[in-house]
Write a protein that holds these residues in place. Structure first.
Motif, PDB file in Angstrom:
ATOM      1  N   GLU A 280       0.644  -1.011   0.010  1.00 25.07           N
ATOM      2  CA  GLU A 280       0.021   0.188  -0.021  1.00 25.07           C
ATOM      3  C   GLU A 280       0.770   1.186  -0.096  1.00 25.07           C
ATOM      4  O   GLU A 280       0.409   2.290  -0.825  1.00 25.07           O
ATOM      5  N   GLU A 281       1.850   1.231   0.860  1.00 26.19           N
ATOM      6  CA  GLU A 281       2.657   2.528   1.210  1.00 26.19           C
ATOM      7  C   GLU A 281       3.267   3.005  -0.348  1.00 26.19           C
ATOM      8  O   GLU A 281       3.321   3.894  -0.803  1.00 26.19           O
ATOM      9  N   ARG A 284       0.850   4.124  -3.027  1.00 21.67           N
ATOM     10  CA  ARG A 284       0.331   5.650  -2.580  1.00 21.67           C
ATOM     11  C   ARG A 284       1.511   6.335  -3.103  1.00 21.67           C
ATOM     12  O   ARG A 284       1.147   7.428  -3.515  1.00 21.67           O
ATOM     13  N   ARG A 301      -9.376  10.470  -1.210  1.00 18.41           N
ATOM     14  CA  ARG A 301     -10.133   9.478  -0.249  1.00 18.41           C
ATOM     15  C   ARG A 301      -9.583   7.969  -0.266  1.00 18.41           C
ATOM     16  O   ARG A 301     -10.150   7.185  -0.465  1.00 18.41           O
ATOM     17  N   TRP A 302      -8.317   8.203   0.316  1.00 21.93           N
ATOM     18  CA  TRP A 302      -7.425   7.077   0.314  1.00 21.93           C
ATOM     19  C   TRP A 302      -8.041   6.191   1.023  1.00 21.93           C
ATOM     20  O   TRP A 302      -7.836   4.710   0.474  1.00 21.93           O
ATOM     21  N   GLU A 303      -8.379   6.058   2.261  1.00 26.59           N
ATOM     22  CA  GLU A 303      -8.902   5.117   3.175  1.00 26.59           C
ATOM     23  C   GLU A 303     -10.058   4.431   2.343  1.00 26.59           C
ATOM     24  O   GLU A 303     -10.272   3.186   2.345  1.00 26.59           O
ATOM     25  N   GLU A 304     -10.857   5.233   1.681  1.00 23.20           N
ATOM     26  CA  GLU A 304     -12.245   4.596   0.971  1.00 23.20           C
ATOM     27  C   GLU A 304     -11.812   3.655  -0.159  1.00 23.20           C
ATOM     28  O   GLU A 304     -12.458   2.732  -0.560  1.00 23.20           O
ATOM     29  N   MET A 306      -8.864   2.353  -0.535  1.00 23.16           N
ATOM     30  CA  MET A 306      -8.351   0.976  -0.149  1.00 23.16           C
ATOM     31  C   MET A 306      -9.258  -0.003   0.413  1.00 23.16           C
ATOM     32  O   MET A 306      -8.843  -1.062   0.336  1.00 23.16           O
ATOM     33  N   ALA A 307     -10.480   0.608   0.966  1.00 21.10           N
ATOM     34  CA  ALA A 307     -11.541  -0.372   1.285  1.00 21.10           C
ATOM     35  C   ALA A 307     -11.987  -1.026   0.111  1.00 21.10           C
ATOM     36  O   ALA A 307     -12.684  -2.179   0.550  1.00 21.10           O
TER      37      ALA A 307
END
Length: 345
Positions: A280-281, A284, A301-304, A306-307
């Protein structure tokens, strides 16, 4: 004082040893000014973007641990010093990296260092499932590279699908295969982007949309149809071809892959799905660095985002895998390109 993104990331980067970068520079007998000049030269030769200055102050900040070098700076450093990221203290070594391969100096044409570098990079293609024949694809690529200047390839043509999530490094690896073999590259984004953007606007959407139902249901199928029809035009002529696209839905659909394999086989062409694995890192970091408008939603909306993805996802068919966690495979490809540059200079 507000810290930059590079500073925030760097201060907490596991295994970062900025002193090693200074040690490498001094071991090569370079001043900060000369190292900056050489870094720019290496970046230009390797066609790396994102190193506009490489001035002494920037290099000093890297060596002092004030700023963690971005991905293209790290790639250029690895090429300049002929070393890996762990060698230069950018991160801890992954399992097996401790015994890193050392490239012979570029002016040594007699020991076959260019062949060793290329073979080591190609050997990063590994089986992703038990049925996948990774040796077959490795041999096709190596043979095509060795025969480019000596009169042809005796094998059946191949269609290589290089897939993976955004920022995984699939385009860099696809380009590397192309540079070795001379086969054409069909990269989905530059091939279809003008069509996709105009179609989205015509349908009342955002030209940079890659996440709504409008894109997924009405535009994406057309986009991939264009890509695959272009590929078919090549393989009908018996031309081996490398495709670069996420292929998320396609590689996880056994029926889609079987139809492709059957169609290719009817033309005497072998299909090799290659999945690029990344963390992930690193994804990004690469997405941030390339600053593409189509990535704005992901970054905001990175967390969104990644989900919606599964880093453990693998194709549902026999496939090969390239592990590009922390940029390891791309770094090997860079060094192989450098060695080939010595060969063809």
């Amino acid at each position: 004082m507000t810290m930059t993104e590079g500073q925030r990331v760097g201060k907490h980067r596991a295994g970062w040893r900025p002193d090693r970068l200074r040690e490498q520079r001094e071991a090569h007998g370079l001043t900060l000014e000369r190292a900056g000049e050489r870094l720019r030269q290496v970046a230009e030769q390797a066609k790396l973007r994102g190193i506009p200055a490489a001035n002494p102050q920037t290099l000093w900040q890297h060596e002092q641990g004030e700023v963690y070098p971005g991905p293209h700076y790290r790639r250029a450093y690895c090429l300049l010093y002929r070393a890996t990221e762990p060698d230069l203290g950018f991160r801890s070594a992954l399992p097996g990296e401790e015994t890193s391969f050392k490239l012979t100096p570029m002016d040594d044409r007699l020991t076959g260092a260019h062949v060793l570098a290329v073979e080591r990079a190609v050997h990063s293609i590994a089986p992703g499932s038990e049925e996948a024949d990774h040796v077959a694809l490795q041999q096709r690529i190596i043979d095509a590279w060795k025969r480019r200047h000596t009169g042809g390839d005796p094998h059946r043509p191949v269609l290589i699908l290089v897939g993976g999530y955004a920022g995984s490094g699939k385009t860099e690896l696809a380009r590397f295969f192309v540079q070795l073999t001379g086969w054409p590259l069909l990269d989905k984004d530059p091939l279809t982007r003008p069509l996709v953007e105009k179609l989205l606007v015509a349908l009342g959407g955002d030209p940079n949309d890659r996440h709504t139902d409008l894109y997924r249901t009405q535009v994406r199928p057309v986009e991939y149809d264009c890509l695959m029809q272009s590929a078919m035009a090549n393989i009908r002529c018996g031309i081996s071809t490398v495709l670069s696209a996420p292929f998320i839905a396609e590689m996880t659909d056994p029926a889609w892959m079987q139809r492709l394999a059957n169609r290719a086989a009817s033309m005497g062409v072998d299909v090799f799905p290659v999945w690029v694995r990344c963390d992930e890192e690193s994804m990004r970091e690469y997405i941030t660095f390339r600053s593409a408008a189509r990535d704005a939603w992901k970054l905001q909306r990175w967390e969104e985002y990644m989900a919606t993805i599964d880093l453990k996802l693998r194709p549902a068919v026999p496939h090969l895998v390239v592990d590009n966690q922390l940029g390891t495979a791309v770094s090997l490809a860079d060094q192989a390109r450098q060695a080939m540059g010595a060969m063809y200079a």
